[in-house]
Motif scaffolding. Structure first.
Motif, mmCIF file in Angstrom:
data_model
loop_
_atom_site.group_PDB
_atom_site.id
_atom_site.type_symbol
_atom_site.label_atom_id
_atom_site.label_comp_id
_atom_site.label_asym_id
_atom_site.label_seq_id
_atom_site.Cartn_x
_atom_site.Cartn_y
_atom_site.Cartn_z
ATOM 1 N N GLY A 187 -0.884 -16.211 10.715
ATOM 2 C CA GLY A 187 -1.626 -15.297 11.577
ATOM 3 C C GLY A 187 -3.069 -15.159 11.146
ATOM 4 N N ARG A 188 -3.739 -14.178 11.737
ATOM 5 C CA ARG A 188 -5.165 -13.928 11.468
ATOM 6 C C ARG A 188 -5.315 -12.513 10.933
ATOM 7 N N VAL A 189 -6.071 -12.370 9.858
ATOM 8 C CA VAL A 189 -6.310 -11.056 9.258
ATOM 9 C C VAL A 189 -7.292 -10.284 10.137
ATOM 10 N N VAL A 190 -6.846 -9.167 10.686
ATOM 11 C CA VAL A 190 -7.720 -8.364 11.540
ATOM 12 C C VAL A 190 -8.260 -7.139 10.808
ATOM 13 N N PHE A 191 -7.690 -6.851 9.627
ATOM 14 C CA PHE A 191 -8.230 -5.760 8.792
ATOM 15 C C PHE A 191 -7.855 -6.031 7.348
ATOM 16 N N ALA A 192 -8.816 -5.828 6.454
ATOM 17 C CA ALA A 192 -8.574 -5.924 5.018
ATOM 18 C C ALA A 192 -9.543 -4.968 4.332
ATOM 19 N N GLY A 193 -9.028 -3.851 3.854
ATOM 20 C CA GLY A 193 -9.901 -2.866 3.236
ATOM 21 C C GLY A 193 -9.168 -1.568 2.949
ATOM 22 N N GLU A 194 -9.938 -0.524 2.716
ATOM 23 C CA GLU A 194 -9.381 0.790 2.388
ATOM 24 C C GLU A 194 -9.032 1.535 3.673
ATOM 25 N N MET A 195 -7.904 2.265 3.639
ATOM 26 C CA MET A 195 -7.491 3.091 4.762
ATOM 27 C C MET A 195 -6.988 4.420 4.206
ATOM 28 N N ARG A 196 -7.521 5.491 4.721
ATOM 29 C CA ARG A 196 -7.195 6.815 4.189
ATOM 30 C C ARG A 196 -5.684 7.064 4.221
#
Length: 286
Positions: free
Chosen positions: A200-209
């Motif tokens: 697949g394709r990464v649509v989000f990679a980061g911090e999430m509250r």
């Protein structure tokens, strides 16, 4: 005999209606048969609902004995993965191959001693999804002989894999005291590698509250997978993954206060029970 014009017309109309009826009758009969619900299928004569294993008979032997396909028998007993099955196991036998199609759902006839919780454990699916798939039945008043839907979704066609090796599910897709738990709390080894369930394709990679470091992957067909409480991320937004590349290292799973991740599967933006799509896990050894 002489016919008047009205008589001739009446006979002509009747003949046309008769021809039309003869043409349409097979179509109507086929339509009626095709529209019959799988839940209305009668019990096959002589069907045996269970088979007690002897430790010698393989899945192929047992399937042949009951006149069904080996693949269908395996799908109907997804948590029994040893072949031949160990002595003393009770396999459930499908009534017909069409009750266990590879892309799901399955169909099952209630037997004595069955509860929806027992069936959810046997087929390794979410209890909530089993209840929702059968809105016309009372979970506390199951009737022996009634047919129910087992909402398995494409285990044999999607080729999804669990995000970690040897997954330990500590909280499943279920109602908890704080509300709906929309995914799985998986316990892992400390900083264990976590893999995507499919390319697949990464649509989000980061911090999430509230979820720490998070990766979200889009797989097509409106499905996304979510990996939260990661210790470290190994992918960037926009990356295309083959399915073999780790996406993160497991961090601290706050819901269970142990090393692990939170995993969620979404379909068209809505959380769905991951257990219904992923390969069934084998029975825990006692």
């Amino acid at each position: 005999m002489h016919l008047t014009l009205p008589d001739a017309c009446n006979r002509l109309v009747c003949s046309r209606w008769l021809i039309l009826l003869l043409v349409l009758l097979p179509v109507l009969l086929l339509s009626a048969c095709a529209s019959r619900s799988p839940l209305d299928e009668p019990r096959p004569a002589g069907h045996q609902a269970f088979f007690q294993t002897d430790g010698r008979s393989s899945f192929a032997d047992i399937a042949r004995r009951h006149g069904i396909g080996e693949a269908e028998l395996r799908r109907y007993n997804p948590r029994t993965q040893q072949n031949p099955p160990a002595t003393g196991q009770r396999l459930r036998i499908p009534e017909r191959n069409s009750d266990v199609l590879a892309n799901g759902p399955y169909y099952y006839r209630i037997q004595s001693g069955d509860t929806l919780s027992v069936l959810a454990q046997h087929f390794h699916i979410s209890l909530i999804s089993l209840i929702q798939a059968n809105p016309g039945i009372d979970p506390d008043r199951l009737r022996i002989g009634q047919r129910v839907v087992i909402p398995v979704n494409g285990r044999d066609t999607l080729n999804y894999r669990w995000p970690v090796d040897n997954p330990q599910v500590r909280i499943n897709f279920s109602w908890q005291r704080w509300g709906m738990h929309q995914g799985l709390a998986l316990e892992t080894r400390a900083r264990q590698e976590v893999f995507p369930i499919a390319p697949g394709r990464v649509v989000f990679a980061g911090e999430m509250r509230g979820f720490g470091r998070v990766v979200i992957i889009e797989h097509g067909q409106g499905r996304q997978s979510v990996y939260a409480y990661c210790h470290a991320l190994f992918v960037d937004q926009g990356s295309r993954l083959s399915g073999r590349h780790p996406v993160c290292a497991a961090g601290s799973q706050r819901q269970i206060e142990k090393p692990g991740i939170y995993f969620e599967l979404r379909e068209n933006g809505q959380p769905v029970p991951p257990e219904n799509y992923l390969p069934a896990l084998p029975w825990a050894r006692g």
